[in-house]
Design an enzyme around this catalytic site. Structure first.
Site, PDB file in Angstrom:
ATOM      1  N   CYS A   1       0.810  -1.437  -0.064  1.00  0.00           N
ATOM      2  CA  CYS A   1      -0.157  -0.065  -0.008  1.00  0.00           C
ATOM      3  C   CYS A   1       0.970   1.306   0.110  1.00  0.00           C
ATOM      4  O   CYS A   1       1.928   1.141   0.509  1.00  0.00           O
ATOM      5  CB  CYS A   1      -1.109   0.189   1.335  1.00  0.00           C
TER       6      CYS A   1
ATOM      7  N   ASP B   1     -11.666  -6.655  21.670  1.00  0.00           N
ATOM      8  CA  ASP B   1     -10.753  -6.610  22.705  1.00  0.00           C
ATOM      9  C   ASP B   1     -11.420  -5.868  24.207  1.00  0.00           C
ATOM     10  O   ASP B   1     -10.947  -6.407  25.221  1.00  0.00           O
ATOM     11  CB  ASP B   1      -9.565  -5.769  22.309  1.00  0.00           C
TER      12      ASP B   1
END
Length: 320
Positions: A238, A289
């Site tokens: 990227c 999380d």
């Protein structure tokens, strides 16, 4: 790449006629075709007493008969379609007559007294008939074959685009970052989405602020924005893109699922689809999380690009 379509229908619906004429039209246009006939009536290639029949009877799992008329294959057990195709030379188009349960797009041939509502298979593209019917648009062999040709030609062009030489390799066939130096600077935008499904009590606690680690969605929002900005550090090929805007929205089904939607903008030479997807993924992981202590069975799913615009490839909308 290969374009595959099934032409299905009950006995005497005209599927063999349509398949035959479609093969003729494709081959006359220079398109190579593999034709597969699904026979539910125990049809056999071999004649009793011939060598190929004796080999089959002796227990050979596969028999190949090579003759002046061509090569013929006999497998002792019915093969999955992909297994059958793996034994054949590749062609541009694969036509499957019958095999209603096959996984490929289907044109359904209806008999005069048959209703479309009787068909419940997945992947039906259209219904057609050889006889005039007010409830169908595809009537008669010529109209059906022309529709199929248009469908196949469109998808052949798409497959050709997808099979163009990859630009991510250098002259030593090693990975490289694509050179975008000469590309024009344009405004680009990408929207992505994804979901996380959890226990209903977990969603309730998120909405009422009772998760011990803090405000789940506020933290996920910041995490998603940070992820978009750091995409080039995580995805090797990227480009580092100056983002002009990153926004995340959260919604829920009032039961057990949160949906995250991100919109990322830039004014640059390459698009921001990966940035938008990365923002969604990290926001979803952050939700996991924050809540994993009470719910380790959460499932992240349906992450995909919704829409992108700008650049040479133009406008894309998921599902269109």
């Amino acid at each position: 790449m290969v374009v595959t379509i099934q032409i299905v229908g009950h006995k005497k619906s005209g599927k063999t006629l349509v398949t035959t004429q479609l093969i003729q039209a494709l081959t006359q246009a220079g398109v190579s075709v593999t034709a597969v006939k699904h026979d539910a009536h125990w049809g056999q290639m071999d004649q009793p007493g011939t060598d190929s029949d004796r080999f089959s009877q002796a227990g050979a799992s596969q028999v190949v008969l090579d003759s002046n008329q061509g090569s013929f294959y006999h497998f002792q057990q019915p093969q999955a379609l992909e297994t059958t195709f793996s034994h054949l030379s590749p062609t541009a188009v694969r036509l499957i007559e019958g095999y209603k349960a096959g996984p490929y797009p289907k044109l359904v041939m209806l008999k005069p007294d048959e209703l479309a509502t009787n068909w419940h298979q997945k992947g039906i593209l259209a219904f057609a008939s050889l006889t005039d019917r007010p409830d169908l648009d595809l009537i008669g062999t010529d109209q059906i074959v022309n529709w199929l040709l248009t469908y196949l030609q469109m998808h052949l062009q798409e497959e050709k685009k997808m099979s163009d030489p990859l630009t991510h390799f250098n002259d030593q066939d090693r990975a490289k970052m694509v050179d975008v130096t000469q590309k024009a600077v344009t405004s680009r935008v990408a929207t992505a989405t994804g979901q996380i499904t959890m226990h209903p009590d977990t969603l309730s606690r998120i909405k009422t602020g009772k998760i011990k680690k803090g405000d789940v969605l506020a933290v996920a929002q910041v995490a998603g924005i940070m992820a978009a900005k750091k995409t080039s550090e995580l995805i090797p090929m990227c480009h580092l893109i100056p983002l002009t805007g990153v926004d995340l929205h959260f919604s829920d089904n009032k039961k057990d699922t949160i949906t995250v939607t991100s919109k990322v903008k830039t004014k640059h030479v390459t698009g921001v689809e990966i940035e938008a997807l990365n923002a969604v993924q990290i926001a979803l992981l952050t939700i996991y999380d924050m809540c994993k202590a009470m719910d380790r069975g959460m499932v992240i799913h349906d992450v995909h690009l919704l829409e992108k615009d700008g650049g040479k490839s133009g406008h894309f909308v998921f599902g269109e």
